[in-house]
Structure formats: C-alpha cells, structure tokens
Design an enzyme around this catalytic site. Sequence first.
Site, PDB file in Angstrom:
ATOM      1  N   SER A  83       0.851  -1.184   0.000  1.00 28.60           N
ATOM      2  CA  SER A  83       0.000   0.000   0.000  1.00 28.60           C
ATOM      3  C   SER A  83       0.888   1.235   0.000  1.00 28.60           C
ATOM      4  O   SER A  83       2.026   1.187   0.476  1.00 28.60           O
ATOM      5  CB  SER A  83      -0.881   0.011   1.264  1.00 28.60           C
ATOM      6  OG  SER A  83      -1.547   1.253   1.402  1.00 28.60           O
ATOM      7  N   TYR A  96      -1.277  -1.066  10.377  1.00 26.16           N
ATOM      8  CA  TYR A  96      -1.455  -1.249   8.934  1.00 26.16           C
ATOM      9  C   TYR A  96      -0.241  -0.710   8.181  1.00 26.16           C
ATOM     10  O   TYR A  96       0.335  -1.397   7.336  1.00 26.16           O
ATOM     11  CB  TYR A  96      -2.732  -0.540   8.467  1.00 26.16           C
ATOM     12  CG  TYR A  96      -3.071  -0.801   7.018  1.00 26.16           C
ATOM     13  CD1 TYR A  96      -3.729  -1.967   6.635  1.00 26.16           C
ATOM     14  CD2 TYR A  96      -2.714   0.112   6.021  1.00 26.16           C
ATOM     15  CE1 TYR A  96      -4.031  -2.216   5.305  1.00 26.16           C
ATOM     16  CE2 TYR A  96      -3.016  -0.120   4.689  1.00 26.16           C
ATOM     17  CZ  TYR A  96      -3.681  -1.289   4.334  1.00 26.16           C
ATOM     18  OH  TYR A  96      -3.972  -1.539   3.003  1.00 26.16           O
TER      19      TYR A  96
END
EC number: 1.-.-.-
Length: 199
Positions: A83, A96
């Site tokens: 990401s 995350y």
Amino acid sequence: MKTDVSDEESVKNMVKKTVELYGGIDVLVNNAAITSVKSIFERSLEEWERVIRVNLTGPYICSRYCAEEMIKRGGGVIINIASTRAFQSEPDTEPYSASKGGLVALTHSLAVSLSKYRIRVVCISPGWIETSEWKKKSLRKKPDLRPIDHEQHPAGRVGNPLDIAHLCVFLADDEKAGFITGVNFTVDGGMTIKMIYEE
C-alpha cells in the site's frame, strides 16, 4: 477456499488442496489484509499483533509453502500487495502502515533468497482503490465519490481493482516481465508525487 492466512496449518491445507485441484502453483498473490484504526493509547497489543500477523506474517507463510510447490515446477512468481501507506500515513493507522512497510521489505528479501529457484518476487502498492462494488453481495454498494475525489488524482480518477489486477497479470507473465524482480510498483493515480500545501 476458506483460509486464515495467519494460521500455518490453514495455509498448508490451502496449498495442498490447490495442488490437488490444479496440479501445482505458478503464481501467488498475497492480498489478504485487515486494519485497526484507533489511537495508539487505545489499541490493545492483541489488535496490533493480529494486524501484523495477517498482513505480514500471512504473506510470509503463504510464500514459504507456495514457493515449495513453485520449485517443483521450475519457478514461479510471488506478488505482494502492499500500500502507499508503507510510505505515508494518516493518523491512527500504525499497525497497517507498519505491516505494509514490512511487506515491501519482505519483497526484496524474498526476491534475493528465492532467485536461485527462478522465483520472482514483486510488490504493488495501491493508493485509493474504490472497492465498494467489488465486495461480496451482502456488503456491495454503489461508490459515493465526489468530483474532488477524482480531480485530486493527477490521473483524473480514483482507482478500481482492475487497475491492480491488470498489473498482476503483466507481472505474472515471464515473457513480458521476466526481468522484473524485487521491486515495488506504486499504483495510485499519481497521488504520492503531488506536493500538497494548505492555503
């Protein structure tokens, strides 16, 4: 098939059944991920560890057992979905962001370790990918996107899952991408190259 990527036995069972069904494994896409959005002062250690286990340990476990099968077929490709959060963050997303940063590093490490087996390992870091219409039926909904959501991207629109899927297909093709390994591709419509100033 239902699999918990954070559980070694569950992954081993998935790999075994896949080989039984299809005769082997050529490509692995590590895409499973979860998040925890809350203050560092409120998030439990168990929540932190669960995100890391699914998002980072999971790809490691899947890579380990799929690579064994790829070796039997003379090589293969592992594609990790990280990401842009590996490189920039919003508040309260520590596990995350950390897991995705780790996945980028795991990519180049595995690329070197598995190169002798003719296994290429690459990484894709998506930006804003709108998945509302791509979820399972019970969760599917029409995207609620404003013109500014599209306009803030230099590409002129928010991304969709096909933007990532098409790159996966390209990277999995040894004829087209056989000289590509160990690198990360940022697919975010140009958002991370923009300088943003508040006026």
